[in-house]
Design an enzyme around this catalytic site. Structure first.
Site, PDB file in Angstrom:
ATOM      1  NE  ARG A 216      43.846  46.901  47.992  1.00 26.13           N
ATOM      2  CZ  ARG A 216      44.723  47.891  47.785  1.00 26.13           C
ATOM      3  NH1 ARG A 216      44.706  48.966  48.548  1.00 26.13           N
ATOM      4  NH2 ARG A 216      45.606  47.793  46.826  1.00 26.13           N
ATOM      5  CG  ASP A 217      37.958  45.126  42.218  1.00 26.64           C
ATOM      6  OD1 ASP A 217      36.934  45.805  42.459  1.00 26.64           O
ATOM      7  OD2 ASP A 217      38.397  44.950  41.076  1.00 26.64           O
ATOM      8  CG  LEU A 218      35.875  40.447  47.558  1.00 27.91           C
ATOM      9  CD1 LEU A 218      35.481  40.215  49.008  1.00 27.91           C
ATOM     10  CD2 LEU A 218      36.110  39.121  46.849  1.00 27.91           C
TER      11      LEU A 218
ATOM     12  CG  ASN B 109      36.816  40.761  39.995  1.00 28.91           C
ATOM     13  OD1 ASN B 109      37.017  40.704  38.786  1.00 28.91           O
ATOM     14  ND2 ASN B 109      37.168  41.811  40.721  1.00 28.91           N
TER      15      ASN B 109
ATOM     16  CB  THR C 201      34.046  48.063  41.630  1.00 24.88           C
ATOM     17  OG1 THR C 201      35.064  47.390  40.874  1.00 24.88           O
ATOM     18  CG2 THR C 201      32.914  48.456  40.697  1.00 24.88           C
TER      19      THR C 201
END
Length: 411
Positions: free
Chosen positions: A138-140, A144, A205
């Protein structure tokens, strides 16, 4: 004790030791026979602070300190993030880019596309594993993803990850047609949980989140595929100002590609462009699975990777690998080797191979060249001489990787 000599790792230790004085009689805390209250005021107690508040705090932690706990935190040493890699024109050239490499015109000529795909292949393999566990990241995004000194990529920051509502993904790609981007099927999870497994709107993001994730609609693991698509585009297209990046990636959410992309990367790598378009589809059901993406990327990399040469038999550190594709005519291998040898006496063929594929002759060469600028110039001469031959279609410098498309920084 910490092993400070271990390479590739950070070590941090915290030692919490007990005080021998704690075992003494509480009233026998000072030198001489001074009463305890006077001892605190005098400020020369053995192991006691002057402040009564500090003394109370020390007493509260005495039991914990007496246990002599030592906490070790061991972390892998990653030298930089993918975000930092993307911000560096020098890093994006890769270890192979020169005048004979994968120039794609004025816009993308500063990027080694196969090297970028090598990095992306590692990321998608990690995401495939995450999805196989029934999870969504959910936040690739580039910040990260972490790179170590050997260009191995690690996915981190799983703070927003959660279980897929639809369950564990069957991520096995179809073997019939790798370019058929089928949506992965899902299996229902049989579980009992009191936690909230619903989707959360607004997490992630913005520039990398899928449309359904931004709006708070139902989403599954395909939301990570959209994020991967944005990262794949960014890896293959140079953007070095914050404004250019924000404008370009925002348009990408509407499937609007820059003209420079269409004339360079899309023209040179049509399969890559088709894959990327499907990953960025506004319809989650049309996005491919991570396993399908992995196989398509490895298929593209197959044309940029040495398969048939014995890398152990060549001087790997000084070897240059070339892949030459030509018409399958009699004597093409002999003709090609003569062209290479005629370039310069300082160009030596260490190994070569020939195989037929779809009525094409695929030749691979391991060359030994002088170091530095002289070697780069000679390599350019070799490639130009080969390209002048009417039977030769493609001359390409390639890596000395494996059939799985992994990258070996030492080659």
């Amino acid at each position: 004790e910490d092993d400070q000599s271990s390479p590739g790792y950070f070590h941090r230790s915290t030692s919490l030791m007990s005080c021998d004085e704690e075992e003494d009689d509480e009233n026998d805390t000072c030198d001489g026979e001074m009463p305890s209250e006077q001892a605190k005021t005098a400020g020369h107690c053995r192991g006691r602070p002057e402040s009564s508040a500090a003394a109370l705090e020390e007493n509260e932690g005495a039991e914990f300190r007496r246990q002599k706990h030592i906490l070790y935190i061991q972390m892998q040493h990653c030298t930089h993030t993918l975000h930092e890699f993307l911000a560096s024109p020098e890093k994006r050239k890769g270890p192979y880019l020169d005048s004979s490499s994968h120039s794609l015109g004025t816009c993308a000529s500063s990027i080694d596309i196969p090297y970028a795909l090598q990095l992306f292949s590692q990321i998608v393999k990690g995401v495939k594993h995450v999805h196989q566990q029934g999870l969504i990241h959910r936040d690739l995004k580039p910040s990260n993803c972490f790179l170590d000194g050997s260009s191995s990529v690690k996915i981190g920051d799983f703070g927003l990850s959660r279980e897929s509502v639809k369950g564990v993904i069957d991520d096995t790609p179809s073997s019939e047609n790798l370019v058929a981007f089928d949506q992965p099927s899902v299996k229902k999870i049989e579980r009992s949980t009191s936690g909230d497994v619903g989707n959360t709107a607004g997490v992630g993001t913005y520039l990398y989140a899928s449309p359904e994730q931004i709006s708070g609609r139902d989403y599954d693991a395909s939301t990570d595929i959209f994020s991967l698509g944005v990262m794949l585009f960014e890896l293959c297209f140079p953007m070095y100002t914050a404004m250019e990046r924000a404008v370009t990636l925002k348009k990408l959410h509407n499937s609007e590609f820059p003209d420079a992309w269409q004339s360079t990367v899309a023209a040179s790598f049509p399969t890559l462009h088709s894959l990327l378009t499907s990953m960025l589809s506004v319809q989650p059901s049309k996005r491919p699975s991570a396993a399908t993406i992995e196989d398509n990327i490895d298929k593209i990399l197959g044309g940029y990777t040495v398969f048939s040469l014995d890398r152990g038999g060549a001087n790997e550190k000084g070897s240059i690998y070339l892949r030459v594709e030509a018409d399958e005519v009699e004597g093409i291998l002999r003709e090609t080797t003569e062209l290479i040898n005629a370039t310069s006496p300082f160009v030596m063929i260490q190994q070569y191979s020939l195989k037929g594929q779809s009525r094409k002759a695929i030749m691979e060469f391991a060359l030994s060249l002088p170091p530095g600028g002289e070697g780069v110039e000679l390599l350019s001469d070799v490639c130009n001489r080969l390209r002048e031959n009417d039977h030769i279609d493609i001359v390409r410098r390639v890596t000395g990787g494996t059939r799985e498309g992994s990258f070996d920084a030492s080659s």
